[in-house]
Each structure stands twice: as C-alpha cells, then as structure tokens.
Design an enzyme around this catalytic site. Structure first.
Site, PDB file in Angstrom:
ATOM      1  N   GLY A  71       0.807  -1.209   0.000  1.00 15.32           N
ATOM      2  CA  GLY A  71       0.000   0.000   0.000  1.00 15.32           C
ATOM      3  C   GLY A  71       0.845   1.265   0.000  1.00 15.32           C
ATOM      4  O   GLY A  71       0.534   2.233  -0.705  1.00 15.32           O
ATOM      5  N   THR A  72       1.899   1.282   0.786  1.00 13.91           N
ATOM      6  CA  THR A  72       2.720   2.496   0.887  1.00 13.91           C
ATOM      7  C   THR A  72       3.338   2.845  -0.465  1.00 13.91           C
ATOM      8  O   THR A  72       3.298   3.997  -0.908  1.00 13.91           O
ATOM      9  CB  THR A  72       3.820   2.293   1.952  1.00 13.91           C
ATOM     10  OG1 THR A  72       3.179   2.005   3.194  1.00 13.91           O
ATOM     11  CG2 THR A  72       4.697   3.515   2.091  1.00 13.91           C
ATOM     12  N   ASN A 154      -8.717   3.580   7.992  1.00 10.49           N
ATOM     13  CA  ASN A 154      -8.129   2.434   8.700  1.00 10.49           C
ATOM     14  C   ASN A 154      -8.420   2.452  10.196  1.00 10.49           C
ATOM     15  O   ASN A 154      -8.412   1.420  10.846  1.00 10.49           O
ATOM     16  CB  ASN A 154      -6.617   2.370   8.470  1.00 10.49           C
ATOM     17  CG  ASN A 154      -5.928   3.699   8.580  1.00 10.49           C
ATOM     18  OD1 ASN A 154      -6.319   4.679   7.945  1.00 10.49           O
ATOM     19  ND2 ASN A 154      -4.900   3.760   9.396  1.00 10.49           N
ATOM     20  N   GLN A 182      -8.223  -0.400   2.918  1.00 14.26           N
ATOM     21  CA  GLN A 182      -9.125  -0.958   3.934  1.00 14.26           C
ATOM     22  C   GLN A 182     -10.507  -1.282   3.357  1.00 14.26           C
ATOM     23  O   GLN A 182     -11.388  -1.707   4.099  1.00 14.26           O
ATOM     24  CB  GLN A 182      -9.260   0.009   5.120  1.00 14.26           C
ATOM     25  CG  GLN A 182      -7.957   0.260   5.851  1.00 14.26           C
ATOM     26  CD  GLN A 182      -7.439  -0.970   6.618  1.00 14.26           C
ATOM     27  OE1 GLN A 182      -8.143  -1.972   6.777  1.00 14.26           O
ATOM     28  NE2 GLN A 182      -6.204  -0.896   7.091  1.00 14.26           N
ATOM     29  N   GLY A 207      -1.815  -6.270  -0.166  1.00  8.69           N
ATOM     30  CA  GLY A 207      -2.113  -7.697  -0.018  1.00  8.69           C
ATOM     31  C   GLY A 207      -2.421  -8.112   1.407  1.00  8.69           C
ATOM     32  O   GLY A 207      -3.389  -8.838   1.674  1.00  8.69           O
ATOM     33  N   HIS A 208      -1.614  -7.617   2.376  1.00  4.80           N
ATOM     34  CA  HIS A 208      -1.721  -8.201   3.720  1.00  4.80           C
ATOM     35  C   HIS A 208      -2.944  -7.760   4.489  1.00  4.80           C
ATOM     36  O   HIS A 208      -3.190  -8.251   5.595  1.00  4.80           O
ATOM     37  CB  HIS A 208      -0.424  -7.971   4.516  1.00  4.80           C
ATOM     38  CG  HIS A 208      -0.179  -6.576   4.981  1.00  4.80           C
ATOM     39  ND1 HIS A 208      -0.320  -6.216   6.295  1.00  4.80           N
ATOM     40  CD2 HIS A 208       0.233  -5.468   4.340  1.00  4.80           C
ATOM     41  CE1 HIS A 208       0.001  -4.930   6.428  1.00  4.80           C
ATOM     42  NE2 HIS A 208       0.348  -4.463   5.260  1.00  4.80           N
ATOM     43  N   THR A 244      12.161  -7.046 -10.385  1.00  7.47           N
ATOM     44  CA  THR A 244      11.680  -8.421 -10.593  1.00  7.47           C
ATOM     45  C   THR A 244      10.407  -8.659  -9.794  1.00  7.47           C
ATOM     46  O   THR A 244      10.335  -8.332  -8.609  1.00  7.47           O
ATOM     47  CB  THR A 244      12.781  -9.416 -10.150  1.00  7.47           C
ATOM     48  OG1 THR A 244      13.939  -9.138 -10.924  1.00  7.47           O
ATOM     49  CG2 THR A 244      12.350 -10.857 -10.354  1.00  7.47           C
ATOM     50  N   CYS A 333       0.775   1.729  12.749  1.00  8.23           N
ATOM     51  CA  CYS A 333       1.989   2.540  12.644  1.00  8.23           C
ATOM     52  C   CYS A 333       2.004   3.605  13.723  1.00  8.23           C
ATOM     53  O   CYS A 333       3.000   4.242  13.973  1.00  8.23           O
ATOM     54  CB  CYS A 333       2.113   3.184  11.273  1.00  8.23           C
ATOM     55  SG  CYS A 333       0.719   2.968  10.247  1.00  8.23           S
TER      56      CYS A 333
HETATM   57  N1  PLP Z   1      -3.195   2.840   3.447  1.00  9.08           N
HETATM   58  C1  PLP Z   1      -3.988   2.442   4.448  1.00  9.08           C
HETATM   59  C2  PLP Z   1      -5.382   3.002   4.546  1.00  9.08           C
HETATM   60  C3  PLP Z   1      -3.537   1.502   5.372  1.00  9.08           C
HETATM   61  O1  PLP Z   1      -4.343   1.103   6.366  1.00  9.08           O
HETATM   62  C4  PLP Z   1      -2.214   1.000   5.234  1.00  9.08           C
HETATM   63  C5  PLP Z   1      -1.671   0.074   6.249  1.00  9.08           C
HETATM   64  O2  PLP Z   1      -2.031   0.138   7.403  1.00  9.08           O
HETATM   65  C6  PLP Z   1      -1.430   1.441   4.160  1.00  9.08           C
HETATM   66  C7  PLP Z   1      -1.952   2.375   3.296  1.00  9.08           C
HETATM   67  C8  PLP Z   1      -0.038   0.941   3.956  1.00  9.08           C
HETATM   68  O3  PLP Z   1      -0.058  -0.348   3.385  1.00  9.08           O
HETATM   69  P1  PLP Z   1       1.232  -1.298   3.481  1.00  9.08           P
HETATM   70  O4  PLP Z   1       1.313  -1.779   4.896  1.00  9.08           O
HETATM   71  O5  PLP Z   1       0.954  -2.411   2.507  1.00  9.08           O
HETATM   72  O6  PLP Z   1       2.404  -0.480   3.054  1.00  9.08           O
END
Ligand code: PLP
Length: 401
Positions: A71-72, A154, A182, A207-208, A244, A333
């Site tokens: 996501g980041t 989130n 989310q 994914g996670h 890759t 986080c």
């Molecule tokens: N965006 C949202 C709304 C999230 O809740 C999160 C993770 O908590 C992320 C982005 C970041 O995703 P990742 O952990 O895959 O980098």
C-alpha cells in the site's frame, strides 16, 4: 490460552488456500517471470493468472494492474508517478487536494510534495469522519491536478462518498486517486468503465490487509492515465514499476482476490457486520461513558472504534493483551506514538478522548465465540483501569453529588 485477534486492519493472516497456492513458487517454480525459458514461462503464466483474478475482483482490465510492494508504495507511486512533470521549480505551481484523515503513506507523501513546487490542500472531515463533496468543490482550483481521498478509514472504518468525489474531480479536469487498502475485499469495488467507480483513475490495494502476504500490493492505473515510474530499472509492469516481480506474493494476492470475489457474493459480509454490531452493542450495553467514533456514518463491516472515557487506550491494549485479546489503539503505525490519532482529532475529538479510543477490527475468520469472550474481557478490563483512574474517581464523586 487460545488468543483472539481483533486487529485485522493492521494485518490479516494468510488463508490456508493462499499459502498452498504460493508454496510451489518459492521452491519448484522459482523462475524469474522475465526469463524466456520454461522456468520463467511458468512464473509468467502464474503472474498473468493472478492479474486476471484481481481484474475480475475489481471489474477492470488486467493491463490496468501494476504490482508493487504494498500500500505504501502504491500510494507514493500514485502521487509521484502522476506529478513527475510538475515537480520542477521552474514550472508554475500545481495544486493537489487530499484529506486530513489519510494514512501516513499519503499524508507524508503529500507533505513532501509541498516542498517540491506543489500546493497541497488537506480537506477537513465532519464529526462523523466524512469528507463532504461540498468541501472538495470549494477547494478545487483551475490548477488542481490530482485529488486523493481514501476509500475507508483504517482507524474508524468510515467509508467516503468516493463516486461523488471522483466525479467532482473529473468535472474539474483533475485525476482522482483513492487509497482502498481498507476497502478491498470488504466492499464490492467496480472500476469498470460504466461502473460506479468509473471516475477513479488510480486505486491502491495492499495484499496483507486481505489475507494475502505482506510485501505485495497493487496500483490500479486506468487506461490512458500517464504514470511515470518512481524507480528506474527494468521495463517490468509495462514500464510503470521496475523490479523483478514478487511471483509468490503475486500468486497469493491473486488467490486472495479469487476468495474475496466469491465471499462478497455470499452472506459473509452481512455476517461479519452482524458480529461487529454484536461486539459494539455488547460493549456499549455494559460499559458506561463509552461511544462509537464515526457512529451513524457508512462503515466497512469489520471495524469499530470506541472511546472509553477516563482510561488511556494504551493501558487497555496492554491489559487486554495480557488476557489474550489483540486490539489496537489507532493504526498499527501509530501504536507506541505519544501523539493522539490525527484521524480522531480531525473529527473533533479532544486529545484526551482520542487517547482513550480503541480500534477493534474483525476478519472473516472471527467467530461468535471470540466476540462473546471479548465481551467478557473488555468491560472487566475497562472497569479495572477506571478503578485506578483519578479522573474516574472524581467523575464518580461528581455524578453521585
Ligand atoms: N493505506 C492504508 C489506509 C492503510 O491502512 C495501510 C496500512 O495500514 C497502508 C496504506 C499501507 O499499506 P502497506 O502496509 O501495505 O504499506
């Protein structure tokens, strides 16, 4: 002691079927998807198969999916990849709009844009945590290039009016991105050219958060949207993301997408919402001076964020952890941070109440027995902490008087 996990917005476990699908791609089928020999071809076919499964979940074209590390990265790629040509100090300033309740992957990326020739507006939310379309209309300028608003929060689970917001951005000639980390797998997301999300140009998935592994994600990039890669290297992912491919991770995400597609068409989402409601109502019935943050707003089925006045969320997280229940005081986080949640304070909570708020996030694996056990543990832990709380004692005296 069987531990209970209610922190699915931080991460979810792999489903056994996802793990089984991934397993061969570490050992037998370890090929590089860019190699032309049989090992490589096998990996390429698996990546293509996963891409197709994901495209079915989101009703988009396979070619509109870019695999990333999560996501980041997808959030950063959406912002920097569409704004590359605007970052030069010799160009006229461009404008970007996002919100004050985004995940830090967007907030901090947007703050970095502010140092690089871009004006950024952070839209406020209502007390329920909603970004009103009228706020976006009022903030749009002729030079607004990109609008980014998260799909589901989130911390609170509050769902934004994304279709309306995206239509406003498009009408003003701006691109629209949404962080759907989310929402994916929890809500039906139809990105088809005639679907409700037809004005969404870019969409982030991790994914996670949907029972696939950590370290894999997606950026959906609508056809004809120009995206420059952030990293320079090979021509992977149609020149949009060099490096890759994480074949096993991608296979896992593809399997998780297949499972989510099937689950969304069952009673699964309604059952999950009923479990969340049972938890929420059970807590409110037993615990005085508590309430739901974002109550009354549309929310994803798995999340509830509750304030317990006169306690510190961190102390409650630890007390529940010792009893075998994993929950979180805000986003993962943020855990351990001394600052109160930026989301809850943006909704107008005092910092004291924001610091007294806990997020419970369930998953499709959560059972009724687990909810009932949590309903024994939570009121007891809150009552115990309040006995030790000087403000609770004062409050009790004042209400008795
Ligand atoms: N965006 C949202 C709304 C999230 O809740 C999160 C993770 O908590 C992320 C982005 C970041 O995703 P990742 O952990 O895959 O980098």
């Amino acid at each position: 002691m069987q531990r209970i996990y209610m922190d699915a917005n931080a991460t979810t476990p792999l489903l056994p079927e996802v793990y089984e699908a991934m397993r061969p791609f570490w050992i037998e089928h370890f090929g590089n998807a860019s190699s032309i020999h049989q090992h490589g071809q096998h990996a390429r076919a698996a990546v293509d198969h996963a891409r197709d499964a994901i495209a079915r979940l989101f009703h988009c074209r396979a070619s509109e999916i870019v695999f990333t590390s999560g996501g980041t990265e997808s959030d950063n790629l959406a912002l920097f990849g569409t704004l590359t040509s605007e970052l030069s100090p010799t160009k006229e300033k461009t404008h970007v709009i996002t919100t004050s309740i985004e995940h830090h992957a967007i907030l901090h990326a947007a703050e970095s844009l502010e140092h690089r020739n871009i004006d950024v507006t952070f839209l406020p939310c209502t007390a329920q945590g909603i970004i009103e379309p009228a706020e976006l209309i009022g903030a749009i300028r002729p030079n607004t290039k990109l609008v980014s608003v998260m799909f589901a929060n989130n911390e609170t689970g509050v769902v934004q009016p994304i279709a309306a917001l995206a239509a406003i951005a498009h009408a003003a000639g701006a691109l629209f991105h949404t962080d759907a980390v989310q929402a994916a797998g929890k809500l039906p997301l139809d990105l088809g050219p005639h679907g409700p999300l037809k004005d969404v140009d870019l969409l982030t998935i991790s994914g996670h958060k949907m029972h696939a592994p950590k370290g894999v994600g997606i950026l959906f990039v609508r056809r004809n949207v120009r995206l420059n890669p952030m990293m320079h290297g090979g021509s992977h992912e149609r020149q949009r993301r060099a490096g890759t491919e994480n074949v096993a991770g991608i296979v896992g995400l593809g399997k998780a997408a297949e499972i989510a597609t099937a689950w969304l068409s069952t009673e699964g989402p309604a059952k999950l919402a009923a479990l969340r409601d049972r938890l929420e109502q059970g807590i409110l019935a037993q615990v005085p001076e508590a309430g739901v943050n974002g109550a009354g707003a549309p929310r994803v089925a798995n999340t509830t964020n509750i304030y317990f006045d006169h306690i510190e969320a961190e102390a409650l997280v630890i007390a529940l952890d010792l009893k075998g229940l994993s929950v979180s005081g805000g986003s993962a986080c943020q855990s351990g941070a001394t600052e109160p949640s930026h989301v809850l304070t943006a909704m107008g909570l005092t910092s004291t109440r924001a610091r007294a708020s806990i997020r419970f996030s369930l998953s499709k694996l959560t059972t009724e027995e687990e909810v009932d056990r949590a309903l024994e543990l939570i009121p007891a832990a809150v009552a115990h902490l309040r006995e030790l709380s000087p403000t609770w004692q004062q409050h009790a005296v004042a209400t008795e008087a």
